[in-house]
Scaffold this active site. Structure first.
Site, short mmCIF file in Angstrom:
data_model
loop_
_atom_site.label_atom_id
_atom_site.label_comp_id
_atom_site.label_asym_id
_atom_site.label_seq_id
_atom_site.Cartn_x
_atom_site.Cartn_y
_atom_site.Cartn_z
N TRP A 119 37.99 32.31 41.09
CA TRP A 119 38.96 32.37 39.98
C TRP A 119 38.92 31.05 39.21
O TRP A 119 38.92 29.97 39.78
CB TRP A 119 40.36 32.61 40.54
CG TRP A 119 41.37 33.02 39.50
CD1 TRP A 119 41.67 34.30 39.14
CD2 TRP A 119 42.21 32.16 38.73
NE1 TRP A 119 42.65 34.29 38.18
CE2 TRP A 119 43.01 32.99 37.89
CE3 TRP A 119 42.37 30.78 38.63
CZ2 TRP A 119 43.94 32.50 37.00
CZ3 TRP A 119 43.30 30.28 37.72
CH2 TRP A 119 44.07 31.13 36.93
N TRP A 160 33.19 36.11 38.91
CA TRP A 160 34.52 36.54 39.36
C TRP A 160 35.14 37.56 38.40
O TRP A 160 35.06 37.41 37.18
CB TRP A 160 35.44 35.32 39.43
CG TRP A 160 36.88 35.67 39.60
CD1 TRP A 160 37.79 35.96 38.60
CD2 TRP A 160 37.60 35.80 40.83
NE1 TRP A 160 39.02 36.25 39.16
CE2 TRP A 160 38.93 36.15 40.53
CE3 TRP A 160 37.24 35.64 42.18
CZ2 TRP A 160 39.90 36.35 41.51
CZ3 TRP A 160 38.21 35.84 43.16
CH2 TRP A 160 39.53 36.19 42.81
N MET A 161 35.81 38.57 38.96
CA MET A 161 36.60 39.51 38.14
C MET A 161 37.89 39.81 38.90
O MET A 161 37.86 40.04 40.11
CB MET A 161 35.83 40.80 37.91
CG MET A 161 36.66 41.89 37.22
SD MET A 161 35.72 43.38 36.86
CE MET A 161 35.39 44.00 38.51
N ASN A 162 39.04 39.82 38.17
CA ASN A 162 40.24 40.35 38.80
C ASN A 162 40.88 41.42 37.93
O ASN A 162 40.18 42.40 37.59
CB ASN A 162 41.18 39.26 39.34
CG ASN A 162 41.70 38.23 38.37
OD1 ASN A 162 40.94 37.50 37.78
ND2 ASN A 162 43.00 38.14 38.24
N ASP A 163 42.13 41.29 37.54
CA ASP A 163 42.88 42.42 36.96
C ASP A 163 42.16 43.15 35.82
O ASP A 163 41.59 42.51 34.93
CB ASP A 163 44.19 41.93 36.34
CG ASP A 163 44.94 40.95 37.19
OD1 ASP A 163 44.56 40.72 38.33
OD2 ASP A 163 45.93 40.39 36.68
N GLN A 192 40.08 40.32 33.71
CA GLN A 192 40.16 38.89 33.98
C GLN A 192 38.79 38.48 34.55
O GLN A 192 38.33 39.04 35.56
CB GLN A 192 41.27 38.63 35.01
CG GLN A 192 42.65 38.98 34.50
CD GLN A 192 43.22 37.87 33.63
OE1 GLN A 192 43.69 36.87 34.11
NE2 GLN A 192 43.15 38.05 32.31
N GLU A 202 54.55 41.08 38.65
CA GLU A 202 53.38 40.88 37.78
C GLU A 202 52.99 42.24 37.21
O GLU A 202 53.31 43.30 37.74
CB GLU A 202 52.21 40.33 38.60
CG GLU A 202 52.51 38.98 39.24
CD GLU A 202 51.29 38.39 39.96
OE1 GLU A 202 50.91 37.27 39.63
OE2 GLU A 202 50.75 39.05 40.87
N ASP A 225 52.10 38.83 31.64
CA ASP A 225 51.52 40.17 31.70
C ASP A 225 52.24 41.21 30.84
O ASP A 225 52.79 42.21 31.36
CB ASP A 225 51.44 40.66 33.16
CG ASP A 225 50.80 39.64 34.09
OD1 ASP A 225 50.01 38.82 33.60
OD2 ASP A 225 51.11 39.66 35.30
N SER A 277 46.57 38.03 32.11
CA SER A 277 46.57 39.48 31.88
C SER A 277 47.42 39.92 30.69
O SER A 277 48.33 39.21 30.27
CB SER A 277 47.03 40.21 33.14
OG SER A 277 45.96 40.22 34.04
N1 DQQ Z 1 46.47 37.90 37.62
C1 DQQ Z 1 46.53 37.29 36.33
C2 DQQ Z 1 47.98 37.16 36.01
C3 DQQ Z 1 48.58 38.23 36.82
C4 DQQ Z 1 47.79 38.15 38.09
C5 DQQ Z 1 45.79 35.99 36.36
C6 DQQ Z 1 47.86 39.40 38.91
O1 DQQ Z 1 48.23 37.31 34.64
O2 DQQ Z 1 49.95 38.05 37.00
O3 DQQ Z 1 44.42 36.19 36.57
O4 DQQ Z 1 46.75 39.54 39.74
#
Ligand code: DQQ
Length: 566
Positions: free
Chosen positions: A79, A52-55, A71, A234, A180, A116
């Site tokens: 997640w 998994w990858m996000n921000d 992330q 965010e 964030d 983040s």
């Molecule tokens: N993703 C992070 C948070 C942020 C959110 C958690 C935005 O810090 O607010 O993975 O996608």
């Protein structure tokens, strides 16, 4: 003897040749097999090998190296276990994957996730990470980490500060709505400032903090900005942009006539405003429309693009942004694929000549990946489709510009404030108009059963022409359970001039830049038929008026190298 040696050499030569052919075929077969098994993995968008990858977090250019943190769940495709993944690059295209730098392991400040945050390079030489941690009670607090060895060119290891957390939510802030931290900027008084995303009394807020050393932070009485029209903000980002030209600015650079961008992530979108910032009073005043929830407000991207982060690249004096492009398929698909989430292609961002909005464009380094090229100039398209052959349509960079004449025939529209996304949905690619829909059909299958249409329509409103840009995924896949949204935006341009479109096609992502980057639209698609070599690319015109393709350049794209560092 001579004959014997000659025969031996010839046999040797042929053995080497046969081996080489076998190896090359083996590699080809292996990668073709990978393509078949993983038709949605991308070739030139950043993604880790699995999971998994996000921000995007803390992107920076430091001592000749680009760093991207993100992330990341090191243990699976959904997640969870949120850590900071880390990769480095010399060109923003090819990446070495390193070990995560932050893992959730501290009960009193990040055991429930290293969320983040950003990087600030203090005094031009000392990068520090400011990030949000979720403690044992899932309260959000702010933390610091430092590189353990500044002489390691890749900054592989980071250590969390012994004084963490450096900030906890105040009484007026819900413990789950405090996250964030942005990159810091220095004011004329020599103090650093950051903003942190929050919601206070139901209003999206960018809380403001200041510090003399970048480590001890105090909350300012007033936030930098807030909006009563939105919920929780965010990933706020705040940076200067210049008047004219594509040059970017360091967050702390103070200059005459400089405007500032404030970006907030909410409603699954990236909204931004442009304004003036008085450093002495820390007052930020929006010029134009303020934040709200609407499809007509300025967004970095009108499609799938979230939680972006920008950084100043002093090697090329530009500001670059990355955004998280999430999946449109299901969790069980993520488990089957073993991965989830992409980063957008990195984009340069600057203030348009009108000073009213931002312009974004893929960083120039992308051109290194271009191979076979197709060029078309001055071609009329009365109606129907024109196939662009001889390039890899599933992995391509396409730039096209259209010109129109007899605009007085344009379809009338009685309101100039109509929701563009709704309009794109009502008048999707199969609904014929006068000027448009015209544009590109990408990732199309043999008989058009599958197709993603990125197109324009031109309308005549009461006071001006309106140029609508749409990305229509409604026919992108025969699979039923994947997202097939339709996105839309109006482009601030005069259709008497050329209307341009650039689209990056990369297997499951279609990233489009309309009007030379005044509106961007990113889509995720999961074709079943139009995969790999089966995918086709067309220019189309489904309007009654003839349009002209002024120029079209399309390139096959090579695969970027994204490999673990040995
Ligand atoms: N993703 C992070 C948070 C942020 C959110 C958690 C935005 O810090 O607010 O993975 O996608």
């Amino acid at each position: 003897m001579w004959l014997g040696r000659c025969l031996r050499e010839m046999v040797g030569f042929w053995v080497v040749c046969v081996c080489l052919v076998l190896i090359v075929n083996g590699v080809k077969d292996a990668s073709e097999e990978d393509d078949q098994l993983q038709p949605y993995r991308t070739a030139f968008h950043f993604q880790p090998l699995k999971n998994w990858m996000n921000d995007p977090n803390g992107p920076m250019y430091f001592n000749g190296v680009y760093h991207l943190f993100y992330q990341y769940n090191p243990y699976g495709p959904l997640w969870g276990n949120i850590s900071w993944g880390h990769s480095i690059s010399y060109d923003l295209i090819n990446w070495f994957l390193l070990q995560p730098v932050l893992e959730p392991n501290q009960p009193n400040y990040d055991i429930n996730g290293c969320l983040s945050g950003s990087i600030t390079i203090l005094n031009g030489s000392k990068p520090i990470i400011l990030y949000t941690g979720q403690d044992l009670n899932k309260s959000q607090v702010q933390n610091i980490a430092f590189p353990t060895n500044l002489s390691d060119p890749f900054l592989r290891n980071w250590i969390k500060w012994s004084g963490n957390p450096f900030l906890t939510p105040g009484n007026d802030i819900k413990p789950t709505q405090f996250r964030d931290p942005s990159t810091a900027w220095m004011g004329v008084d020599g103090k650093w400032r950051i903003v942190i995303g929050s919601e206070i009394d139901g209003h999206g807020t960018a809380l403001l903090y200041s510090s003399t050393d970048g480590i001890n932070w105090t909350r300012s009485e007033k936030p930098l900005h807030f909006s009563s029209k939105t919920g929780m903000w965010e990933c706020p980002d705040f940076y200067p942009v210049g008047n004219g030209g594509k040059r970017g600015f360091d967050t702390s650079e103070q200059g005459n006539n400089t405007m500032y961008v404030l970006k907030a992530s909410y409603n699954n979108r990236e909204y931004y405003v442009i304004g003036n910032y008085d450093e002495k009073t820390d007052r930020f005043g929006v010029v134009g429309n303020d934040f709200m929830v609407s499809n007509t407000e300025f967004q970095y991207d009108y499609g799938r693009f979230y939680a972006s982060k920008s950084f100043y690249d002093n090697a090329k004096q530009r500001r670059v942004i990355w955004g998280w492009v999430n999946e449109g398929d299901s969790e069980s698909d993520a488990v089957k694929k073993g991965w989830s989430g992409l980063q957008s292609f990195p984009r340069s961002v600057w203030l348009s000549d009108t000073g009213k909005q931002l312009v974004q464009w893929p960083v120039d380094e992308i051109e290194k990946l271009r191979t076979k090229q197709v060029n078309i100039t001055n071609r009329e398209l009365k109606g129907g489709t024109l196939e662009i052959t001889r390039i890899t349509a599933s992995q391509a960079d396409v730039e096209v510009s259209f010109s129109l004449s007899n605009l007085n025939k344009a379809e009338l529209i009685d309101s100039e404030t109509v929701d563009p996304q709704l309009l794109c949905a009502q008048k999707n690619a199969s609904v014929s108009g006068i000027f448009g829909p015209f544009g590109l059909l990408v990732l199309a299958s043999n008989n058009f059963t599958e197709q993603t249409a990125v197109f324009f329509r031109v309308f005549k409103g009461p006071n001006k022409f309106l140029v609508l840009m749409c990305s229509d995924q409604s026919r992108s896949s025969i699979a039923e359970e994947v997202d097939k949204s339709i996105y839309g935006a109006f482009l601030d341009l005069d259709p008497h001039h050329k209307i341009s479109l650039r689209t990056l096609i990369d297997h499951s992502i279609v990233e489009s830049f309309g009007g030379e980057g005044v509106a961007c639209m990113t889509a995720r698609v999961y074709p079943k038929l139009a995969t790999n070599k089966e995918a086709k690319l067309y220019v189309f015109n489904n309007g009654t008026e003839t349009i002209s393709i002024s120029t079209l350049n399309a390139w096959s794209m090579n695969k970027a190298q994204i490999v673990p560092m040995a």
